[in-house]
Write a protein that holds these residues in place. Sequence first.
Motif, mmCIF file in Angstrom:
data_model
loop_
_atom_site.group_PDB
_atom_site.id
_atom_site.type_symbol
_atom_site.label_atom_id
_atom_site.label_comp_id
_atom_site.label_asym_id
_atom_site.label_seq_id
_atom_site.Cartn_x
_atom_site.Cartn_y
_atom_site.Cartn_z
ATOM 1 N N ARG B 108 19.210 15.661 -2.755
ATOM 2 C CA ARG B 108 19.937 15.003 -2.328
ATOM 3 C C ARG B 108 21.212 14.064 -2.619
ATOM 4 O O ARG B 108 20.431 13.276 -3.724
ATOM 5 C CB ARG B 108 18.702 14.413 -1.689
ATOM 6 N N LEU B 109 22.087 14.396 -1.611
ATOM 7 C CA LEU B 109 22.648 12.882 -1.773
ATOM 8 C C LEU B 109 23.128 11.805 -1.547
ATOM 9 O O LEU B 109 22.872 11.994 0.233
ATOM 10 C CB LEU B 109 24.396 13.466 -2.558
ATOM 11 N N PHE B 110 22.914 10.504 -1.693
ATOM 12 C CA PHE B 110 22.883 9.193 -0.774
ATOM 13 C C PHE B 110 23.538 8.002 -1.212
ATOM 14 O O PHE B 110 23.793 7.568 -2.401
ATOM 15 C CB PHE B 110 21.481 8.479 -0.717
ATOM 16 N N PRO B 111 24.315 7.964 -0.600
ATOM 17 C CA PRO B 111 25.339 6.335 -0.866
ATOM 18 C C PRO B 111 24.208 5.661 -0.904
ATOM 19 O O PRO B 111 23.089 5.007 -0.161
ATOM 20 C CB PRO B 111 25.937 6.350 0.839
ATOM 21 N N PHE B 112 24.389 4.581 -1.796
ATOM 22 C CA PHE B 112 23.279 4.559 -2.692
ATOM 23 C C PHE B 112 24.390 2.405 -2.822
ATOM 24 O O PHE B 112 24.905 2.061 -3.208
ATOM 25 C CB PHE B 112 23.471 4.467 -4.325
ATOM 26 N N ARG B 113 23.580 1.357 -1.837
ATOM 27 C CA ARG B 113 24.022 0.499 -1.747
ATOM 28 C C ARG B 113 23.583 -1.027 -2.202
ATOM 29 O O ARG B 113 22.747 -1.215 -2.762
ATOM 30 C CB ARG B 113 24.156 -0.174 -0.867
ATOM 31 N N ALA B 114 24.463 -1.148 -3.556
ATOM 32 C CA ALA B 114 24.198 -2.683 -4.662
ATOM 33 C C ALA B 114 24.531 -4.027 -3.726
ATOM 34 O O ALA B 114 24.838 -4.110 -3.128
ATOM 35 C CB ALA B 114 25.161 -2.348 -5.926
ATOM 36 N N ILE B 124 22.238 -2.982 -13.692
ATOM 37 C CA ILE B 124 21.140 -2.914 -14.176
ATOM 38 C C ILE B 124 19.709 -3.993 -13.847
ATOM 39 O O ILE B 124 18.411 -3.596 -13.764
ATOM 40 C CB ILE B 124 21.639 -3.203 -15.565
ATOM 41 N N LYS B 125 20.347 -5.429 -14.176
ATOM 42 C CA LYS B 125 18.523 -6.212 -13.887
ATOM 43 C C LYS B 125 18.352 -5.692 -12.545
ATOM 44 O O LYS B 125 17.188 -5.591 -12.408
ATOM 45 C CB LYS B 125 19.339 -7.607 -13.134
ATOM 46 N N GLY B 126 18.851 -5.620 -11.558
ATOM 47 C CA GLY B 126 18.728 -5.147 -9.965
ATOM 48 C C GLY B 126 18.159 -3.913 -9.677
ATOM 49 O O GLY B 126 16.930 -4.248 -9.192
ATOM 50 N N GLY B 265 25.448 5.521 -9.133
ATOM 51 C CA GLY B 265 25.929 4.729 -10.316
ATOM 52 C C GLY B 265 25.789 2.772 -9.961
ATOM 53 O O GLY B 265 24.535 3.285 -8.894
ATOM 54 N N ASP B 266 26.066 2.163 -11.299
ATOM 55 C CA ASP B 266 25.465 1.515 -10.820
ATOM 56 C C ASP B 266 26.707 -0.038 -9.230
ATOM 57 O O ASP B 266 25.730 -0.563 -8.951
ATOM 58 C CB ASP B 266 25.719 0.383 -11.852
ATOM 59 N N HIS B 267 27.246 0.518 -9.148
ATOM 60 C CA HIS B 267 28.696 -0.323 -8.587
ATOM 61 C C HIS B 267 29.569 0.651 -8.007
ATOM 62 O O HIS B 267 29.739 1.255 -8.463
ATOM 63 C CB HIS B 267 28.603 -1.624 -8.407
ATOM 64 N N GLY B 268 30.409 0.155 -7.025
ATOM 65 C CA GLY B 268 31.515 0.667 -6.907
ATOM 66 C C GLY B 268 32.903 0.205 -7.361
ATOM 67 O O GLY B 268 32.484 -0.317 -8.604
ATOM 68 N N MET B 269 34.323 0.562 -7.121
ATOM 69 C CA MET B 269 35.004 -0.572 -6.899
ATOM 70 C C MET B 269 36.580 -0.342 -6.621
ATOM 71 O O MET B 269 35.654 0.968 -4.742
ATOM 72 C CB MET B 269 35.561 0.211 -8.513
ATOM 73 N N THR B 270 37.146 -1.513 -6.449
ATOM 74 C CA THR B 270 38.159 -1.813 -5.225
ATOM 75 C C THR B 270 39.337 -0.980 -5.684
ATOM 76 O O THR B 270 39.121 0.189 -6.359
ATOM 77 C CB THR B 270 38.945 -3.570 -5.600
ATOM 78 N N GLN B 280 32.486 -3.857 0.876
ATOM 79 C CA GLN B 280 31.858 -2.410 0.542
ATOM 80 C C GLN B 280 32.436 -1.496 -0.088
ATOM 81 O O GLN B 280 31.191 -0.887 -1.070
ATOM 82 C CB GLN B 280 32.273 -1.423 1.984
ATOM 83 N N LYS B 281 33.757 -1.660 -0.486
ATOM 84 C CA LYS B 281 34.016 -0.269 -1.974
ATOM 85 C C LYS B 281 33.344 -0.954 -2.934
ATOM 86 O O LYS B 281 33.913 0.337 -3.838
ATOM 87 C CB LYS B 281 35.957 -0.669 -1.868
ATOM 88 N N GLU B 282 32.449 -2.366 -2.989
ATOM 89 C CA GLU B 282 32.691 -2.138 -4.330
ATOM 90 C C GLU B 282 30.797 -2.105 -4.920
ATOM 91 O O GLU B 282 30.398 -1.868 -5.078
ATOM 92 C CB GLU B 282 32.869 -3.776 -5.017
ATOM 93 N N THR B 283 30.200 -2.360 -3.433
ATOM 94 C CA THR B 283 29.043 -2.129 -3.071
ATOM 95 C C THR B 283 28.104 -0.820 -2.904
ATOM 96 O O THR B 283 26.992 -0.360 -3.802
ATOM 97 C CB THR B 283 28.052 -2.902 -2.566
ATOM 98 N N ASP B 284 29.586 -0.002 -2.958
ATOM 99 C CA ASP B 284 28.647 1.243 -2.131
ATOM 100 C C ASP B 284 28.525 2.164 -3.769
ATOM 101 O O ASP B 284 30.149 3.426 -3.914
ATOM 102 C CB ASP B 284 29.410 1.725 -0.779
ATOM 103 N N ALA B 285 27.662 2.962 -4.074
ATOM 104 C CA ALA B 285 28.149 3.131 -5.120
ATOM 105 C C ALA B 285 26.843 5.176 -5.119
ATOM 106 O O ALA B 285 26.451 5.051 -3.139
ATOM 107 C CB ALA B 285 26.688 3.396 -6.584
#
Lengths: 219, 1091
Positions: B108-114, B124-126, B265-270, B280-285
């Motif tokens: 399964r593939l999910f969006p993963f929100r940091a 990594i801490k999170g 992914g640990d985070h996204g990128m702009t 949202q671009k940065e948080t959605d991995a």
Amino acid sequence: MWDHEIRAMASTHAIIASSVFMATVLPAVLVPGFSVYGTHLLWLYLVSGSIAAVSVAVFWLLGLTPPTKKHSLGYKLSRLFRSVLYLFLSCLFFHTVVVLYGAPLIESALETFSLAVLLTSLTTLRCLCILGPNVQAWIRVFSRHGAMSVWDTCLQITVACTLVGAWVGAFPIPLDWDRPWQVWPVSCSLGAMIGFLTGLVAAPAWIHYHRKQLTYKCK
Amino acid sequence: MKALPVLVLLLWVCALYFAGIYLFVSGFLLVRLEVNRTSTCGDVLHPAEEPVDFCRVPPRFRRVVLLVIDALKFDFARFDRSNTSPRPYENKLPVLEEAASSRPAHSRLFPFRADPPTTTMQRIKGFTTGSLPTFVDVGNNFASSAILEDNLIHQFGQTGKRLVFMGDDTWESLFPKKFHRSLPFPSFNVKDLHTVDNGILQHLYTTMVGDDWDVLVAHFLGVDHCGHRFGPDHAAMAEKLTQMDGVIRSVMERLQDDTLLVVMGDHGMTDTGDHGGESQKETDAAVFLYSPAPLFPGPPSQSEPGVVPQTDLVPTLALLLGVPIPYSSVGQVLLPLFPPHGQTGGVVGGLSQLEALWINAKQVNRFLETYSSMAEDIPPQSLSQLRAEFSRLSSEYLATVGEGRSPSPELMASLQAYLTSVRDTCRATWAQFNPLKMAAGLSILTLACLVCFISSELSHVLIGDNGPGFKAPVAVTLLAGLCAVVGQLIARGFTEMSWCVAAAAFSSELVFLWRARRARMAGIAKNGSKALKCAGWLMPHRLLTPPLLVALLRCASLLSDSYVIAEGRVVTFLVFSLALYIPIHLNWDHLLLPPSPDPLKSAGLVPPPALSPSTVRKESTTLLSCTGLLIGSVYLSLSFHGCREEQGSCQPSPFLSPLSRLQNSRLKNLHYVLSVVSLGFCTYLLRSCLRHYGNLNSSGGTVLVARCILPLLSVCLGLHWAVSATAEDSFRNLTEFISLAQLALPRAAFCLLGLGLVLIWLDPLTVFVKTRSEYSSRTSTLPPPRYRASTGISPQAELRHLIPQIYQRMRRSLDEGELSAGSEVESGPAVEAYGLGTVYSAPLLLLCGLLGIGLLLLHPEGMALSFFLLLLEMAALLHIHASSTTLSSLQGTFSGGYYVPWTTVVLWSLAATQFFHATGHLPTFPSIQWGAAFVGFPDGHTGTILPASLVTLNTFAAHILFAVACPLLLFWPLVREVRGSRGGEAFGEEGEDAVMEMRLRENPQQFSSALLQLSARYLFIHGAQVFASVCAAAILRRHLMVWKVFAPKLMFEASGFLVSSVFLLVGVTFVLRVDVAVGRWFKRLIPDASR
């Protein structure tokens, strides 16, 4: 009021600026592998040399150098010797100042010294050409009422522009942009050169617009 | 002199700055307390209905492979068949889609929100602790970056799983010694796309095939570095993602049935490839779960979550692998991975959805209880709501299970809702910037800077007789604060202190600005001459003078991370520039050289000189040599800098490490001798300066300090260095003695220091009076007191002029006494007062000296050299200031008053920053010199206040010294004046008026306004720097370097300002104390005159 002199100044500056241009463009066309960044030191020496030669020639032709009281050969030789000594001392002085400003002390001493040579040829040489080897006069020129002719004012402006340009040129060095012109001493010498060219343009223009206010005591 | 208004105004300005900083920081810095408890298998969670909770049933998976692809944005992972012309970052990971469609029960593939901050270390801490890391996690590990909070890695290790790690070396520093095997690769160079990834790939497959692992963590950095370097929309990104696709495929092929694969992914990128912020671009991995054994009960259904929060991975992995959920996790189990109630038979082992949720809820509740008992930052009413909800749910659950009913879907839903609301509460408390507070803080700071500038420019108006009073502004301020309290009570039912502070500060600023404007108008209306001087004080051409331009450049440099990293060099560069500017400017104004008798004078262009050429030459020689000294000491101070980790090729100064660490004994001796010599020089210079001005003759407390305590302190310090430098194993038979000395010597030094400070405070006068009655008849030979012509003889005015007259009389007799030391009969002095001319500066100088040596005690030994340079630079600056003031005052451009020009103040405050760096400090947390806390306390402390204050004193030593010494700038031209004009005694008036610091008593009004102006200017320069770093933090809060560079810089700048302002106030208060003492002394001396 000073129309004649301003015109002379403008044409002199045009010649000097074109010599800088030629010293940059001609080798780039003729010599393979020459570029301002890549072979920076070579460019630096070429520009310094051409500016030195052209300014000495032009100012000698204009006859601006203060007239010597004695015409003996020995006196002339001693003046020449003093001038050369001053040029060398000024190189050392600029080198020291640049090192104190934070240039590396040992590892790129050659680059630092080349920058000092460039600064000397842009500032000290001009002082020598206009004022002669007379430190008292140099100090006098750089004060509020010290200018005694249009050329002195012009000297003030170009020297200040050159030094400020070199100073501002140090600003981009710490930035992490990784550009070729951030390498020591490229940005500083480019800054000095741009400042000098600005000064060449600004001096006649400024004098032209302030010619009504300018009053000089004759020597 | 008006002491109270000066102090009150300065205190108020400082309070304004503090309020602004406090508001901004409370909105910007996210603070959380770390709970240092760990879960274990044997934990019994409340309410207990089972003997144990966590490790009750056999785990579903034995092993897990965790592939962390840094900055794997969800857009990268999604596969869109209909997209025929994909961009470089689209459709490059087809393996995820293939697996999800061909084997829906396995993957399964999910969006993963940091959660923000989206930087790798925090992430990594999170996703290992399940908590929401903030910038400052207040815990025990302030000095190191290791995670001490309970986390998955710790739990895996605890239950005997063998951890293998490869990739980003951040893990190694976060989890030192936790891995069974680890292959870290350097993550620092962002330009390097391949080192880490290729390093992993060399070992990944061979490790997977082997059997010496249970948990395999591989952290790829290539995608993130590619984003930083080229941005996502670049061919290199396509290449990198394709490589990752291959990696995932190969890993999937090698998986066994008992193994779970997590690709995340640990985070996204702009769009520019940066991250760190909260968009949202940065948080959605993306997160991708796969196992060769069936993982999900069925194909994706509607009830599955659309977005998985990053914290949810922790409890899910923990329960799937049968380890306890980390103590402070606030995540929620991923329900689709667990079979519904009653269907556990189909899957081997494992918990049902309801059981998993229940364990999860109990664990979260336990954390919430523990946390709220430790800290109070969770709002009480939401806490009580959560508690009520939990108790309702637990009774319902127990009833359901007790009766053996199948659970209602509502129960599950409300358990989920409970977990979600806990996480949301925590997130609101810890992980969100508060833009409103940030904006309020910023605007208060802006106005505070303006207020500070205005009060420095209008100091004479503010101190003057018609200056604005204090009652009305105080009333308005209190009223505004009260209004805020009442308003909040009515609107929200509770009050938050910060908003009351904000309202009070803001209203008082506005009231001040309005009153200052009115006072200025009144001043202009009263006397037109002043109007001309005041009118243009906000004009651009007056603001863009070189010193203010340098200050502006300094502030601008705080907005760029490169300049902050190179701050030490930048400040030094600016100090140089300004130091060179002083003589050039003087020369430009014809002040540096004696005017030559040339045609200029006859032309009337230059006013005739008021000073003999020899004096001018002497002053300018002093000026130039002091400039040389200043430049020399600034240059030498560059060799004491430390190194940031961002500065690649940089060697920290060899003087920074304590002597005891040096192996080479010859080098050690050399360093020791150098330090002691420079310490001795410091002490000697201070004493000889005091003696030179005759301050060592009386028998007061201060003189005692200067004569005995100062040298004793230095001796103590030298001995302490010697003792602490001895190697561990030498002098075996003296071990006890050495440890005793290590304890006693610094403590003795502390006591001496305290004693000295108390003595200076109690008896700050250093004046020695000697009356010789046998010569008293001689006094008649002195000229009678002369009053200036304009003075009306009111009793007040008489008193005002009497004091300088008496002083002059004493001075003259002193002079005569000096002149005729051999032949006393000739002209005997009536009254001798030694050291009256430096009555203000001498105790202040001594105070600075004591403080300097005390602060040196907290530094490594090698810093003695740096402190010596600091002293030299201070002296050079003071002399430069004095000479340039003399030069400009004696040649006719003197403006009157004792105003200190901007150039000097800017230099002074830049020097404070420069020596912050030159004493080996850096604005980063790892570079704090923790050793300072153990000076005199080698066995550690019990409390936290004492070590914290010791470390603060150590860190901001330069700020403290320059702030305390700031009033010296006001005194020094007066101190030096006597030498300048003694040579020119022939000038009549000039010689007569040489009364040094007694001038200040002649003119108490000007004294107070000059003191206020000087302090306000100093505060302004520091405050502007704080303002600039606050702006940097606010504007660049999504910048890659915000948590590494800007936020620490803000913290250091703010605390530096705090310390500076406190010690500036100490200095000013001390000057006022001396003033009171001098007033008393005069009263005692002249009982008649005082009436």
